[in-house]
Design a protein around this motif. Structure first.
Motif, PDB file in Angstrom:
ATOM      1  N   LEU A   1      -3.939  26.099 -12.401  1.00  0.00           N
ATOM      2  CA  LEU A   1      -4.807  25.558 -11.352  1.00  0.00           C
ATOM      3  C   LEU A   1      -4.586  26.309 -10.038  1.00  0.00           C
ATOM      4  O   LEU A   1      -5.538  26.584  -9.304  1.00  0.00           O
ATOM      5  CB  LEU A   1      -4.539  24.064 -11.162  1.00  0.00           C
ATOM      6  N   ILE A   2      -3.335  26.629  -9.736  1.00  0.00           N
ATOM      7  CA  ILE A   2      -3.033  27.425  -8.541  1.00  0.00           C
ATOM      8  C   ILE A   2      -3.755  28.766  -8.601  1.00  0.00           C
ATOM      9  O   ILE A   2      -4.255  29.275  -7.590  1.00  0.00           O
ATOM     10  CB  ILE A   2      -1.500  27.625  -8.407  1.00  0.00           C
TER      11      ILE A   2
ATOM     12  N   GLU B   1       2.763  28.889  -2.241  1.00  0.00           N
ATOM     13  CA  GLU B   1       1.663  28.916  -3.207  1.00  0.00           C
ATOM     14  C   GLU B   1       1.098  30.332  -3.295  1.00  0.00           C
ATOM     15  O   GLU B   1       0.795  30.833  -4.391  1.00  0.00           O
ATOM     16  CB  GLU B   1       0.570  27.932  -2.795  1.00  0.00           C
TER      17      GLU B   1
ATOM     18  N   VAL C   1       0.657  32.997  -6.550  1.00  0.00           N
ATOM     19  CA  VAL C   1      -0.576  33.742  -6.843  1.00  0.00           C
ATOM     20  C   VAL C   1      -0.306  35.248  -6.870  1.00  0.00           C
ATOM     21  O   VAL C   1      -0.772  35.962  -7.770  1.00  0.00           O
ATOM     22  CB  VAL C   1      -1.669  33.412  -5.804  1.00  0.00           C
TER      23      VAL C   1
ATOM     24  N   LYS D   1      -6.528  29.230  -9.998  1.00  0.00           N
ATOM     25  CA  LYS D   1      -7.967  28.939 -10.066  1.00  0.00           C
ATOM     26  C   LYS D   1      -8.586  29.316 -11.420  1.00  0.00           C
ATOM     27  O   LYS D   1      -9.734  29.775 -11.499  1.00  0.00           O
ATOM     28  CB  LYS D   1      -8.716  29.628  -8.917  1.00  0.00           C
TER      29      LYS D   1
ATOM     30  N   GLU E   1      -6.393  16.963 -13.547  1.00  0.00           N
ATOM     31  CA  GLU E   1      -7.062  17.559 -12.387  1.00  0.00           C
ATOM     32  C   GLU E   1      -7.795  16.487 -11.579  1.00  0.00           C
ATOM     33  O   GLU E   1      -7.742  16.496 -10.332  1.00  0.00           O
ATOM     34  CB  GLU E   1      -8.044  18.637 -12.864  1.00  0.00           C
TER      35      GLU E   1
ATOM     36  N   GLY F   1      -1.000  36.368 -10.430  1.00  0.00           N
ATOM     37  CA  GLY F   1      -2.410  36.693 -10.447  1.00  0.00           C
ATOM     38  C   GLY F   1      -2.667  38.148 -10.828  1.00  0.00           C
ATOM     39  O   GLY F   1      -1.748  38.936 -11.035  1.00  0.00           O
TER      40      GLY F   1
ATOM     41  N   ARG G   1      -7.259  15.138  -7.566  1.00  0.00           N
ATOM     42  CA  ARG G   1      -8.346  15.031  -6.590  1.00  0.00           C
ATOM     43  C   ARG G   1      -8.442  13.623  -6.020  1.00  0.00           C
ATOM     44  O   ARG G   1      -8.529  13.419  -4.801  1.00  0.00           O
ATOM     45  CB  ARG G   1      -9.684  15.413  -7.229  1.00  0.00           C
TER      46      ARG G   1
ATOM     47  N   PRO H   1     -10.407  28.409 -14.806  1.00  0.00           N
ATOM     48  CA  PRO H   1     -11.342  27.326 -15.159  1.00  0.00           C
ATOM     49  C   PRO H   1     -10.679  26.259 -16.044  1.00  0.00           C
ATOM     50  O   PRO H   1      -9.818  26.573 -16.874  1.00  0.00           O
ATOM     51  CB  PRO H   1     -12.460  28.045 -15.924  1.00  0.00           C
TER      52      PRO H   1
END
Length: 290
Positions: A203-204, A279, A283, A206, A255, A287, A259, A208
């Motif tokens: 999730l960090i 964070e 990434v 991003k 998730e 990433g 939220r 899907p």
């Protein structure tokens, strides 16, 4: 092409490779995040592959004290069986692989235990404490299993982990800001606690939700070969067959909980002590093209 399976490590995979193959895009660095079920019975060949083929530097163990105690008892018992020693000489070696760094993070630690205990009825709580005092740890845990964990289910326990295990979750995530990678994350099955940490990392990044869910549900199939043995353990603490499955909606529910309860992943991370800068380091490390 599927990697050659290990001899004695189930549910193993390179998370980045799994996500990238599913999406058809390079979203996650490969060779950085690995996951599996407990590798305690890894053969000498398995141990060598972890170090030399996959280059794993760190093993992150998310299990509880009780799980470690039970695994030590099992290993001690296995050492008395000549046939097992003959088939896996690594059993006579130390459990920890020489040259590997170990991070033992009881991700469902004191906060999680307290959150479950508060859900017990008064007399069940008294009975549990009495059993613990007299050394009947597994019988005590089975009370929690039947009366709290079973009604909560895998999704409810996932919520409880997010809510009660912030410091432990933060410690897991921050390991990925350093030079400790590649890291192999595992619990017992490598399914839910491991799945939660992996899902938060993705999730960090991003990734899907459908791709994160794909990685999560893979565990059910990967663990199928030892399902009956796992069910013995699962039933021993008062749980049902549901706890050997991977609900397709699990990732989406986690998730949504982030939220609805916290206002999103970013606010949740700040609340548990993961700064925006930290964070960003995750990434940068995990990433692609960052």
């Amino acid at each position: 092409m599927k990697d050659k399976p290990f001899e004695n490590i189930l549910n193993f995979r390179d998370v980045g490779k799994t996500i990238n193959e599913f999406t058809g895009e390079k979203l996650v660095a490969e060779g950085k995040i690995f996951r599996s079920a407990r590798p305690d019975d890894a053969t000498l060949s398995d141990r060598k592959r972890l170090k030399e083929e996959y280059g794993i530097k760190t093993i992150m163990d998310l299990r509880t004290v009780t799980e470690h105690v039970n695994q030590a008892k099992k290993r001690s018992s296995d050492l008395k069986i000549p046939a097992l020693l003959q088939s896996n000489s690594a059993l006579a070696e130390p459990v920890k692989v020489p040259g590997m760094k170990y991070l033992e993070i009881n991700v469902n630690g004191k906060g999680f235990e307290r959150s479950l205990l508060w859900r017990l009825k008064f007399w069940s709580f008294i009975k549990l404490i009495t059993l613990m005092l007299f050394g009947y740890r597994m019988r005590a845990i089975s009370i929690l299993g039947r009366e709290v964990m079973l009604p909560r289910g895998l999704i409810g326990l996932g919520y409880d982990s997010l809510d009660a295990c912030g410091p432990e979750i933060a410690e897991c995530l921050l390991a990925f800001t350093s030079s400790q990678t590649p890291i192999l994350i595992h619990c017992t099955q490598g399914k839910d606690r491991t799945g939660l940490i992996v899902a938060l990392l993705l999730l960090i990044l991003k990734v899907p939700l459908d791709a994160i869910g794909h990685d999560y549900v893979m565990s059910e199939r990967e663990l199928d070969s030892e399902k009956e043995a796992r069910m013995v353990e699962i039933r021993s603490i008062g749980l049902s067959e549901e706890f050997a499955t991977c609900p397709a909606e699990w990732v989406g529910c986690m998730e949504r909980h982030l939220r609805e309860r916290y206002g999103g992943l970013g606010k949740y991370l700040r609340g548990i002590g993961v700064s925006e800068e930290m964070e960003g380091e995750v990434v940068k490390n995990l990433g692609v093209g960052v």
